[in-house]
Design a protein around this motif. Structure first.
Motif, PDB file in Angstrom:
ATOM      1  N   PHE A   1      38.556  26.245  -1.579  1.00 49.46           N
ATOM      2  CA  PHE A   1      39.044  27.500  -1.011  1.00 49.46           C
ATOM      3  C   PHE A   1      37.944  28.561  -1.085  1.00 49.46           C
ATOM      4  O   PHE A   1      37.644  29.245  -0.097  1.00 49.46           O
ATOM      5  N   GLU A   2      37.332  28.660  -2.257  1.00 46.68           N
ATOM      6  CA  GLU A   2      36.246  29.628  -2.428  1.00 46.68           C
ATOM      7  C   GLU A   2      35.085  29.315  -1.493  1.00 46.68           C
ATOM      8  O   GLU A   2      34.455  30.203  -0.925  1.00 46.68           O
ATOM      9  N   ALA A   3      34.805  28.033  -1.378  1.00 49.12           N
ATOM     10  CA  ALA A   3      33.624  27.622  -0.607  1.00 49.12           C
ATOM     11  C   ALA A   3      33.737  27.975   0.875  1.00 49.12           C
ATOM     12  O   ALA A   3      32.744  28.298   1.523  1.00 49.12           O
ATOM     13  N   VAL A   4      34.942  27.913   1.402  1.00 55.71           N
ATOM     14  CA  VAL A   4      35.079  28.135   2.845  1.00 55.71           C
ATOM     15  C   VAL A   4      35.574  29.531   3.186  1.00 55.71           C
ATOM     16  O   VAL A   4      35.658  29.892   4.362  1.00 55.71           O
ATOM     17  N   ARG A   5      35.872  30.317   2.205  1.00 53.00           N
ATOM     18  CA  ARG A   5      36.553  31.575   2.549  1.00 53.00           C
ATOM     19  C   ARG A   5      35.596  32.609   3.114  1.00 53.00           C
ATOM     20  O   ARG A   5      34.443  32.709   2.705  1.00 53.00           O
ATOM     21  N   THR A   6      36.096  33.358   4.081  1.00 57.35           N
ATOM     22  CA  THR A   6      35.271  34.314   4.831  1.00 57.35           C
ATOM     23  C   THR A   6      35.824  35.734   4.696  1.00 57.35           C
ATOM     24  O   THR A   6      35.599  36.574   5.572  1.00 57.35           O
ATOM     25  N   TRP A   7      36.540  35.974   3.620  1.00 57.35           N
ATOM     26  CA  TRP A   7      37.104  37.312   3.411  1.00 57.35           C
ATOM     27  C   TRP A   7      35.971  38.344   3.429  1.00 57.35           C
ATOM     28  O   TRP A   7      34.902  38.117   2.848  1.00 57.35           O
ATOM     29  N   GLY A   8      36.224  39.443   4.089  1.00 55.99           N
ATOM     30  CA  GLY A   8      35.229  40.517   4.151  1.00 55.99           C
ATOM     31  C   GLY A   8      34.209  40.327   5.271  1.00 55.99           C
ATOM     32  O   GLY A   8      33.389  41.208   5.504  1.00 55.99           O
ATOM     33  N   ARG A   9      34.281  39.220   5.970  1.00 55.11           N
ATOM     34  CA  ARG A   9      33.279  39.013   7.014  1.00 55.11           C
ATOM     35  C   ARG A   9      33.450  39.988   8.189  1.00 55.11           C
ATOM     36  O   ARG A   9      32.482  40.355   8.834  1.00 55.11           O
TER      37      ARG A   9
ATOM     38  N   ASP B   1      39.001  17.546   2.604  1.00 56.19           N
ATOM     39  CA  ASP B   1      37.543  17.398   2.457  1.00 56.19           C
ATOM     40  C   ASP B   1      36.810  17.563   3.782  1.00 56.19           C
ATOM     41  O   ASP B   1      35.579  17.658   3.807  1.00 56.19           O
ATOM     42  N   ALA B   2      37.546  17.616   4.891  1.00 58.00           N
ATOM     43  CA  ALA B   2      36.896  17.860   6.181  1.00 58.00           C
ATOM     44  C   ALA B   2      36.718  19.342   6.473  1.00 58.00           C
ATOM     45  O   ALA B   2      35.957  19.717   7.367  1.00 58.00           O
ATOM     46  N   LEU B   3      37.407  20.169   5.715  1.00 54.31           N
ATOM     47  CA  LEU B   3      37.397  21.594   6.062  1.00 54.31           C
ATOM     48  C   LEU B   3      36.044  22.267   5.861  1.00 54.31           C
ATOM     49  O   LEU B   3      35.641  23.104   6.684  1.00 54.31           O
ATOM     50  N   PRO B   4      35.311  21.932   4.800  1.00 56.59           N
ATOM     51  CA  PRO B   4      33.988  22.559   4.677  1.00 56.59           C
ATOM     52  C   PRO B   4      33.095  22.260   5.879  1.00 56.59           C
ATOM     53  O   PRO B   4      32.355  23.140   6.339  1.00 56.59           O
ATOM     54  N   LEU B   5      33.160  21.072   6.396  1.00 56.39           N
ATOM     55  CA  LEU B   5      32.349  20.737   7.566  1.00 56.39           C
ATOM     56  C   LEU B   5      32.800  21.547   8.787  1.00 56.39           C
ATOM     57  O   LEU B   5      31.979  22.102   9.533  1.00 56.39           O
ATOM     58  N   LEU B   6      34.122  21.649   8.970  1.00 56.56           N
ATOM     59  CA  LEU B   6      34.640  22.447  10.082  1.00 56.56           C
ATOM     60  C   LEU B   6      34.261  23.919   9.922  1.00 56.56           C
ATOM     61  O   LEU B   6      33.953  24.609  10.901  1.00 56.56           O
ATOM     62  N   ALA B   7      34.270  24.378   8.679  1.00 59.65           N
ATOM     63  CA  ALA B   7      33.881  25.770   8.417  1.00 59.65           C
ATOM     64  C   ALA B   7      32.409  25.975   8.737  1.00 59.65           C
ATOM     65  O   ALA B   7      32.016  26.977   9.352  1.00 59.65           O
ATOM     66  N   GLU B   8      31.615  25.042   8.342  1.00 61.27           N
ATOM     67  CA  GLU B   8      30.168  25.124   8.584  1.00 61.27           C
ATOM     68  C   GLU B   8      29.874  25.166  10.083  1.00 61.27           C
ATOM     69  O   GLU B   8      28.956  25.845  10.524  1.00 61.27           O
ATOM     70  N   ARG B   9      30.678  24.442  10.840  1.00 60.77           N
ATOM     71  CA  ARG B   9      30.462  24.431  12.282  1.00 60.77           C
ATOM     72  C   ARG B   9      30.955  25.715  12.965  1.00 60.77           C
ATOM     73  O   ARG B   9      30.686  25.947  14.125  1.00 60.77           O
ATOM     74  N   GLY B  10      31.744  26.503  12.235  1.00 59.49           N
ATOM     75  CA  GLY B  10      32.180  27.777  12.805  1.00 59.49           C
ATOM     76  C   GLY B  10      33.296  27.675  13.816  1.00 59.49           C
ATOM     77  O   GLY B  10      33.375  28.464  14.772  1.00 59.49           O
ATOM     78  N   VAL B  11      34.206  26.740  13.605  1.00 58.86           N
ATOM     79  CA  VAL B  11      35.302  26.581  14.565  1.00 58.86           C
ATOM     80  C   VAL B  11      36.200  27.819  14.603  1.00 58.86           C
ATOM     81  O   VAL B  11      36.333  28.546  13.611  1.00 58.86           O
ATOM     82  N   ALA B  12      36.814  28.043  15.754  1.00 62.30           N
ATOM     83  CA  ALA B  12      37.693  29.203  15.930  1.00 62.30           C
ATOM     84  C   ALA B  12      39.162  28.836  15.773  1.00 62.30           C
ATOM     85  O   ALA B  12      39.990  29.689  15.452  1.00 62.30           O
ATOM     86  N   LEU B  13      39.466  27.574  16.007  1.00 62.04           N
ATOM     87  CA  LEU B  13      40.870  27.161  16.082  1.00 62.04           C
ATOM     88  C   LEU B  13      40.962  25.683  15.748  1.00 62.04           C
ATOM     89  O   LEU B  13      40.114  24.886  16.168  1.00 62.04           O
ATOM     90  N   LEU B  14      42.001  25.334  14.996  1.00 62.75           N
ATOM     91  CA  LEU B  14      42.319  23.918  14.784  1.00 62.75           C
ATOM     92  C   LEU B  14      43.684  23.642  15.395  1.00 62.75           C
ATOM     93  O   LEU B  14      44.634  24.393  15.155  1.00 62.75           O
TER      94      LEU B  14
END
Lengths: 325, 325, 325, 325
Positions: free
Chosen positions: D32-40, D236-249
């Motif tokens: 959760f911490e790794a992928v979170r974008t709060w404050g962005r 475990d797929a979410l960090p990769l999706l986060a890294e790719r910058g997806v807008a919608l799942l």
């Protein structure tokens, strides 16, 4: 009141026009304390509040009032049209017109829906409907007891039906007017005068129905917004009603006079009745036919039956109460 | 019957297991004719059907039955969960949790919605609910009387409340079983035997409540689809009920035994009661507490109050009927 | 017109103020015949009407209009408050506030409901929405095709989504006024003048959006009843729109000018578009942002995507159409 | 992890059958911490979360993907029948059948209602739909932001429509199976393999649609309860999706594999996507037609348009997303 308050001369009672004497928040809180019955009932029964005090004797007594066999329903028509007194119109949809379910026979069905609290649907308020200073009746924390899933305390399912003596306080009849004007406050003295004039004395376990003539006025003059102006009880009548041990307050409005005479409170009678006293309310009854029936019979007491829908977690219910004379 | 039919020996009556003797459509139509009361009431009153026959005397007589003051509600809990007996679950939505309307006091409100005809909600069927061969009660053309705006004839608003003598036909008590199995047909002879066993005689203006023990069975064995199997009246009991002049039939099912014993008709008792006789129905009552109360009191007659919501054009109403012993 | 009509001197065209020239029922029926396309599509496809004419080429052409990448939604806010233009307010109920479904995580959920045809909700009218002289589009008998279970022909599920070129006919921009006054009729000549002024020519498969400035007027002057007065198409523009082969008509009103210029018809443009031409309608769009975007971009054509909910038997759907410039 | 945890040998990853490797709450919180974008994003824009990252370039790029002009809707039929995957069936009521509003023309209207979050209605989850440890996206206190009046932060009205590149991750096509079995977890490695097999690389602002073949399975084998078993993303797929910058799942389920592999969390992907990353979800899409269209076209990227209803305070919206190839 604190000593310093006591030293100051009381301001002259000045309410909004017709709304009765102004009441400060402090005075209201004192009233609240004076009438509150928290802790009177066992925890498991507290959600029924004053209805715990309606005994088999009261039921029998109510049934014994039936003489002419006249049955008078008090529920207004289900109103699907918006208006100044109907901000959330009820829904009525036909869901089968003989062409959905397989005939024969053919079936005609409908869906009913309502956000029934408000100024249009005839309904019962259960004890979970109103909180004051974060507390429901019996001191329950509102935030703990009410959630998106419904009310855990004070739900209408806990109430069940009521059979007791009903008394119609027909104020327009007492005053010789067609109706009370919006804003007209009915005070403790008015209650005593009405008892005298109508030859009835409100007592233990009674359901007291206050007629203002709202629906006669509405039929003759058209609808208005009762949130802005409605005839109803002034808070100063509540100690007397509490003393008499009433089980239920009903009205053709919602029991509160408006504008509210109490500083900062939109519905002070709701708070006193439901939250302090544990007395459910019946709102938006049509009392015109009952007024005529009572006048015709020469008596203002009768058997009243109120049977809310059995909604677990519900804060009230649409109802069609029945008076039997 | 045509001559060739008359020549042939009648086939042995063979119904579905437990559903009672099979009834042909022709026999049903003869039954329909035998019990129908079209034209009995003035046109303006016909929408109330058999309730026109409930007089002030019946109301007084019902009130006189109140002895112990025991109040028994018959409405099931409002059920928002789908299931085999709840295909269109009811809605219950909280619309204010003290945070929508301005405090103080804080208000807790809810929306109720239901497509209440079906197998779950306790409800009253008005005369507009069922048509047969294109006709509603009193011979009204269903297509003319029912539309998307509601029912013009036979609406629940025309019915209003009912106060009359209720009689509990507690079949499981008579038979010494916990419940009737789904498919069990209650026939004319069973009615007579039950009267004898319970010491009660059904008469003019009575509301007859048939207990099959459905909700005891449901609590012990879980829900099932009552459209496939339910205990209820066989059509052969209807002439007797018509002869007695009943005002209302109620049940913990929907009065019809299923599978239906009548060829090609899914709900023949509905057609006989509502369409031919003008007798409203009460469906899905929970009669378990009433069974215990009657057993305890040693009598099966009581005051019954049914007060549907006042819905103009409505084909019925959710209700919470009240028995008072 | 028949010869005998031609002999008689035509009455001077006198419509309601601003509503455009009066049209007799006979003239309307001639218009209806002139524009009707019944039988144009295969029976199985007729429920999509004019959308059958939107080809892959039109879709590609629409996508090719995307230049700036500006996305403009056209849907109004879901409006739960009644008002002169909102007689059946939409419902929005929270059904979980993190306290119904088991956490974690906590869930927040809501119920949406709307009787969306009317003057408030942005919605698409499917071909089943309107019948004329008992017929739906393609000559289907309305009584056979629509029942309590929904529409068997012309349902919104048959339509599916539309991707095509949208053209904004920004009449107030053309006329240099903030908005058209209620009752202002937009006629064939106005359409031609608007094309000229805006530099756009309406063609095959276009979605034509008529802006009257209704929601700017509403924001500045408050709501009014559009049933009494609204700017919209006069029926005399429909032959030209039909000739151009449009696929969809949309508006910030409901396309019809009101009062209606046609004798005895409340919504003549609905009848011509939906019933005669098979052209769906988009009602109650908020076109203010699109007006600004088109003015800024200096062009009034764009990709339009309309994607109704997939409701089998539905007569339309709430939508939030998207213009992409 | 605490030292004592570190000392102990890690237990072999054992999830529920097919649900993927078990994940402890502590591991989840690290994810959760790794992928979170709060404050962005700026406070006023935070309610749109990842959609803030969809620029005009992405819109143009999406439109440029339209080649064949094939339009594929992804919304399931509005389902009014309860079932194991439809606990709160949608409502569809006809409210006018040509007999309520004055003809001519005659109008056919309907009411639509749905408590749409769940396993049946195709819908968009806005950021207010899910909270974790009392917080919504951007760290907002859920209790402050969501009430009976709706969501003050992260409402669907803040989102508006999305036009971007959609990518179909057609797992059954990649694996050569008709569908993924319920419980099948799609992990980071599967995502990479699917990209390889399908010749597509997920990138910035993409809408990623995961097909499990749910609705093919449902059509062939009948419905089941997806709360008990559904194919979907393993956390475990979410960090990769986060890294790719997806807008919608989006998915034909609700993106979460079930049983949940995360200790004590019923919907961990919901919490990661919505609450940590600010990525809205599309649930219950029917991706069968899109699968065929992509296979036919030999490409798995297309323009996707998602246009939720404009509901102020709404936690999501029923939608009918459109893929255009």
């Amino acid at each position: 009141m604190s000593p310093s308050d006591a030293d100051a001369p009381a301001p002259p009672p000045e309410g909004p026009p017709g709304g009765g004497a102004a009441v400060s928040r402090r005075e209201f809180d004192a009233l609240f304390e004076a009438v509150r019955t928290w802790g009177r009932w066992a925890a498991g029964a507290a959600g029924r509040g004053a209805w715990n005090g309606v005994t088999a004797d009261h039921v029998r007594g109510a049934a014994a009032l039936v003489r002419s066999g006249t049955v008078v329903p008090l529920g207004r028509p289900w109103d699907t049209a918006p208006g100044p007194d109907n901000a959330r119109p009820a829904l009525h949809h036909m869901t089968d017109l003989g062409d959905v379910e397989e005939p024969e026979p053919s079936a005609y069905k409908d869906f009913l829906g309502a956000d029934y609290h408000g100024k249009s649907v005839s309904h019962l308020d259960a004890l979970s409907h109103i909180g004051y200073r974060g507390r429901l009746y019996d001191g329950r924390a509102a935030r703990e007891e009410a959630g998106a899933g419904g009310a855990r305390f004070g739900s209408v399912a806990a109430l069940g039906p009521l059979v007791t003596r009903g008394v119609l306080l027909d104020l327009p009849a007492v005053l010789g007017v067609p109706w009370l004007e919006p804003g007209h406050a009915v005070r403790a003295g008015d209650l005593l005068a009405a008892e005298e004039a109508l030859g009835v004395r409100i007592g233990e376990a009674d359901a007291v129905l206050l007629r203002s003539g709202r629906f006669r006025r509405r039929r003759e003059l058209g609808p208005w917004d009762p949130g802005t102006g409605s005839a109803g009880w002034h808070v100063d009548a509540l100690p007397l009603l509490a003393e008499r041990g009433v089980a239920l307050l009903g009205a053709d409005g919602d029991s509160d006079v408006r504008p509210s005479p109490v500083e900062g409170l939109h519905s002070p009678v709701h708070a006193l009745a439901l939250t302090a006293m544990g007395v459910p309310l019946l709102d938006n009854l049509d009392l015109e036919a009952l007024s005529a029936a009572c006048a015709g019979a020469g008596r203002h007491a009768f058997m009243l039956v109120v049977s809310p829908l059995n909604v677990p977690g519900g804060t009230g219910s649409p109802v069609n109460p029945v008076a039997v004379l």
